[in-house]
Design an enzyme around this catalytic site. Structure first.
Site, PDB file in Angstrom:
ATOM      1  N   GLU A  35      24.752 -33.242 -11.282  1.00 52.45           N
ATOM      2  CA  GLU A  35      25.589 -33.153 -12.482  1.00 52.45           C
ATOM      3  C   GLU A  35      25.221 -31.922 -13.301  1.00 52.45           C
ATOM      4  O   GLU A  35      26.091 -31.193 -13.790  1.00 52.45           O
ATOM      5  CB  GLU A  35      25.404 -34.408 -13.326  1.00 52.45           C
ATOM      6  CG  GLU A  35      26.167 -34.394 -14.638  1.00 52.45           C
ATOM      7  CD  GLU A  35      25.347 -34.907 -15.799  1.00 52.45           C
ATOM      8  OE1 GLU A  35      25.579 -34.433 -16.931  1.00 52.45           O
ATOM      9  OE2 GLU A  35      24.472 -35.761 -15.573  1.00 52.45           O
ATOM     10  N   ASP A  64      27.898 -28.914 -13.939  1.00 55.76           N
ATOM     11  CA  ASP A  64      28.288 -28.529 -15.297  1.00 55.76           C
ATOM     12  C   ASP A  64      28.276 -27.009 -15.439  1.00 55.76           C
ATOM     13  O   ASP A  64      29.216 -26.419 -15.982  1.00 55.76           O
ATOM     14  CB  ASP A  64      27.334 -29.183 -16.291  1.00 55.76           C
ATOM     15  CG  ASP A  64      27.607 -28.750 -17.726  1.00 55.76           C
ATOM     16  OD1 ASP A  64      28.612 -29.193 -18.289  1.00 55.76           O
ATOM     17  OD2 ASP A  64      26.808 -27.976 -18.274  1.00 55.76           O
ATOM     18  N   ASP A  92      30.240 -37.456 -15.551  1.00 50.29           N
ATOM     19  CA  ASP A  92      29.019 -36.986 -14.897  1.00 50.29           C
ATOM     20  C   ASP A  92      29.185 -36.940 -13.382  1.00 50.29           C
ATOM     21  O   ASP A  92      28.733 -35.998 -12.722  1.00 50.29           O
ATOM     22  CB  ASP A  92      27.844 -37.905 -15.250  1.00 50.29           C
ATOM     23  CG  ASP A  92      27.406 -37.767 -16.696  1.00 50.29           C
ATOM     24  OD1 ASP A  92      27.876 -36.831 -17.376  1.00 50.29           O
ATOM     25  OD2 ASP A  92      26.598 -38.603 -17.153  1.00 50.29           O
ATOM     26  N   GLU A 141      31.269 -33.927 -12.312  1.00 42.48           N
ATOM     27  CA  GLU A 141      30.458 -32.712 -12.311  1.00 42.48           C
ATOM     28  C   GLU A 141      29.492 -32.702 -11.133  1.00 42.48           C
ATOM     29  O   GLU A 141      29.241 -31.651 -10.525  1.00 42.48           O
ATOM     30  CB  GLU A 141      29.694 -32.587 -13.624  1.00 42.48           C
ATOM     31  CG  GLU A 141      30.571 -32.261 -14.816  1.00 42.48           C
ATOM     32  CD  GLU A 141      29.798 -32.125 -16.112  1.00 42.48           C
ATOM     33  OE1 GLU A 141      30.196 -31.308 -16.963  1.00 42.48           O
ATOM     34  OE2 GLU A 141      28.789 -32.857 -16.287  1.00 42.48           O
TER      35      GLU A 141
END
Length: 237
Positions: free
Chosen positions: A51, A55, A124, A127
């Site tokens: 994650e 991101d 989450d 990502e």
């Protein structure tokens, strides 16, 4: 490469993503919530690190696309637009569009409490999938998923988005970067009742302040928010 079968449930997910993983273990990790790892001794990996990577990769892909697609946008408008697409709510919606929650591995308690529908878990995981794709085959893999799921929304952004709803844009940007919203303060209101002039200051969590004057408090807040968006740099992460 992991052999696919007709009953493999992740084949349908790969079709929705528009990308087929070379290393299926990366996708498995992206779909593993930490609650599942806590409940299974043999599981040593969850999706938290992916994650984190996803991101950063998403930010890079969005920044690159918006820089090329919207050459007339200022730095502040680009930042607000990127934050809108990469907000937790938006990412959760992208995840819901492909039923990502149905593919997640999570602990019984988390599932019973509605984890498969929880916004933060879905965002989450989305990502994490992007991070897994990047490790699998690099930036081109992430761009394939971007083209399949995010491109239409990005192209639908209006070049005047920040002017249409600057307070909303600033709220999303602030929540994205600092996990809290901006603060508006009425500095003064002077003049006769029929010609009042309101001065408002908006303060961001990092201390940045912008001030504006207008015939109404609401207008002053809107103008102050617009100025704040234009003040914030695109590298403020």
């Amino acid at each position: 490469m992991t052999k696919r079968t007709k009953t493999d449930p992740l084949v349908s997910l790969e079709q929705k993503l528009g990308y087929r993983f070379k290393d299926r273990a990366l996708l498995d990790a992206a779909l593993t919530h930490r609650s599942f790892r806590f409940e299974h001794d043999g599981v040593i990996v969850d999706n938290q690190r992916l994650e984190f990577l996803g991101d950063a990769i998403l930010d890079a892909v969005l920044a690159s696309f918006m820089y090329r697609e919207f050459p007339d946008w200022t730095e502040g408008t680009l930042t607000a637009a990127r934050s809108r697409i990469a907000s937790g709510r938006a990412l959760a919606n992208f995840a819901r569009a492909i039923d990502l929650g149905d593919y997640l591995r999570m602990g019984k308690g988390t599932e019973q409490s509605g984890g498969r529908r929880q916004e933060s878990i879905l965002a989450d995981a989305f990502e994490a999938v992007l991070g897994a794709a990047f490790l699998d085959r690099g930036l081109k893999a992430v761009e394939k998923i971007f083209d399949t799921l995010l491109l239409a929304d990005c192209r639908g952004l209006s070049a005047e988005m920040s002017k249409h709803n600057p307070k909303g844009c600033l709220q999303e940007l602030s929540q994205r970067e600092w996990k809290t919203g901006p603060e508006y303060r009425l500095v003064s209101s002077v003049g006769p009742p029929h010609a009042m002039l309101f001065t408002v200051t908006v303060r961001l969590p990092d201390g940045t302040e912008t001030t504006a004057e207008a015939p109404s408090k609401q207008q002053a807040e809107t103008l102050a928010a617009l100025r704040a968006i234009e003040t914030i740099g695109g590298d403020r992460r």
